[in-house]
Structure formats: structure tokens, C-alpha cells
Design a protein around this motif. Structure first.
Motif: not given
Length: 222
Positions: A2-6, A11-13, A20-26, A135-141
């Protein structure tokens, strides 16, 4: 793995778009890094009186005071372990605006279940980040409390002299690109800075992070 972002999102990851999951699994566990290359369609700032905020931020690569359109940029997402043993992921953005280089440095860690974003070349500013999935699978920061550290001194940074960031990033299957839009607002003075653009990613083994994306100084306090 798992990544720090996950870990921070929980669970919403799994609701993020797969890319996007791949990018934030770095990260170090996954053993993958990425470099994004693309174009900022627009980089803009607020009225003339916002320039002092941006110029102060420019001193340590915290903000970009220049404006432009169709600006080439690179974003380096490289994981490494910092001198305090913490897994860290770089979000270093390099621009070229009217032939002049500009840069925004950020490095992120996981602390007490939240992402802390250290800004600048010397990690002077530590910012709490709230990460959610729409709801569109985007990341909101959204950025929250900020703390300033220099030597033995440390204090909560007054938001009157800073800004709150909001960012949305998503992957568009129609063009195979990541799209990002960000803005920074000051509570009293309004809009300070923002950009929107898109990029593609080159994936690579994590390896050793290049020296030029590592901060000059690391801060132990969160």
C-alpha cells in the motif's frame, strides 16, 4: 502493498479511476515511481496586490508568481526514505514560462493517518491535506492547517498571510491523460494563484530519487 495515499484515503481509494490508483500508488512498497510531462493550459494569479504573497513563496519554490498559457511542465513523483526514516514522495513541478524556469517543490509523508505536505526547498511549511474521492473517480485535495518551521522555532502559520489550496485531478480515458486543476485562495484577499493542465506519465522502478528533487533540508516536526 500500500502507498501513503492509499492509507490516508482508506477504503475510498478503490473508488479512484484505476489509472489514478496507479499514480497514487507510487511508493516504496509498490516499487514504482513516475514522471509526468505535459502542458499547463493556464497559469494565473490574482490582482496586482496578490503579487507580494507569490514573490515571498518564490524564494523557496513554494509558489510560482509568473503567469502564462500553454506552459510546458514536468512533475516528479519519486518515493524515498528521508533522514528520519519516513517514506516520502516528491511532487516537484518544473515549468518554463516565457523561456524562464520556475519550480514548485513539495514532499509528502504520512503522519497519524493524514498526509503532511512539506512545501519548499527547505520544508519550512508543513500543510495538512484532506484527500477524498468524488463520484467520477477523481482525487480531491484540500489543504488545512499550516505550520512554519525554521531552526528551533515553530508556529502555526496565520492564514491571513497564506492561502488554502483546492485541487482536483482525474484521468480522462478519451485522451489518455491526467487532468489537474488547482487554485489557492486567501481568506481575506481572495484568489491568489491557480493553474489547469494535463499530462501523461512515464512509469519506472522507484530506485534512488534524483538528487535535484530532494529538499535541501528535511524537517522532523509535523
Amino acid at each position: 502493498m500500500t502507498s501513503i495515499f492509499a492509507e490516508a484515503i482508506g477504503v475510498d481509494f478503490a473508488r479512484l479511476h484505476p489509472m489514478m490508483q496507479r499514480r497514487f500508488s507510487v511508493g516504496l512498497d509498490g516499487g514504482e515511481a513516475c514522471v509526468g510531462r505535459g502542458v499547463m493550459t493556464e497559469i494565473r494569479r490574482g490582482p496586482w496586490w496578490t503579487v507580494p504573497f507569490l514573490q515571498i513563496g518564490k524564494l523557496r519554490n513554494i509558489l510560482v508568481p509568473a503567469v502564462g498559457s500553454d506552459v510546458p511542465f514536468v512533475i516528479w513523483n519519486r518515493p524515498y526514505r528521508d533522514p528520519f526514516g519516513r517514506e516520502t514522495v516528491t511532487f516537484v513541478r518544473e515549468y518554463e514560462i516565457d523561456g524562464r524556469p520556475a519550480r514548485f517543490d513539495a514532499t509528502m509523508i504520512l503522519a497519524d493517518g493524514r498526509i503532511v505536505d512539506y512545501l519548499g526547498t527547505h520544508q519550512h511549511l508543513a500543510v495538512d491535506l484532506d484527500l477524498t474521492v468524488d463520484d467520477e473517480g477523481a482525487l480531491i485535495l484540500r489543504s488545512g492547517e499550516q505550520r512554519f518551521y525554521e531552526g528551533r522555532f515553530g508556529f502555526r502559520f496565520p492564514m491571513l498571510f497564506s492561502g488554502r489550496a483546492s485541487l482536483r485531478e482525474h484521468f480522462d480515458e478519451r485522451d489518455g491523460r491526467f487532468h489537474v486543476e488547482m487554485r489557492v485562495d486567501n481568506e481575506r484577499f481572495g484568489f491568489l494563484f491557480g493553474y489547469r493542465g494535463s499530462f501523461t506519465c512515464e512509469w519506472m522502478p522507484a530506485g534512488e530519487a534524483p538528487a535535484h528533487v530532494i529538499p535541501h533540508r528535511h524537517e522532523s516536526r509535523v
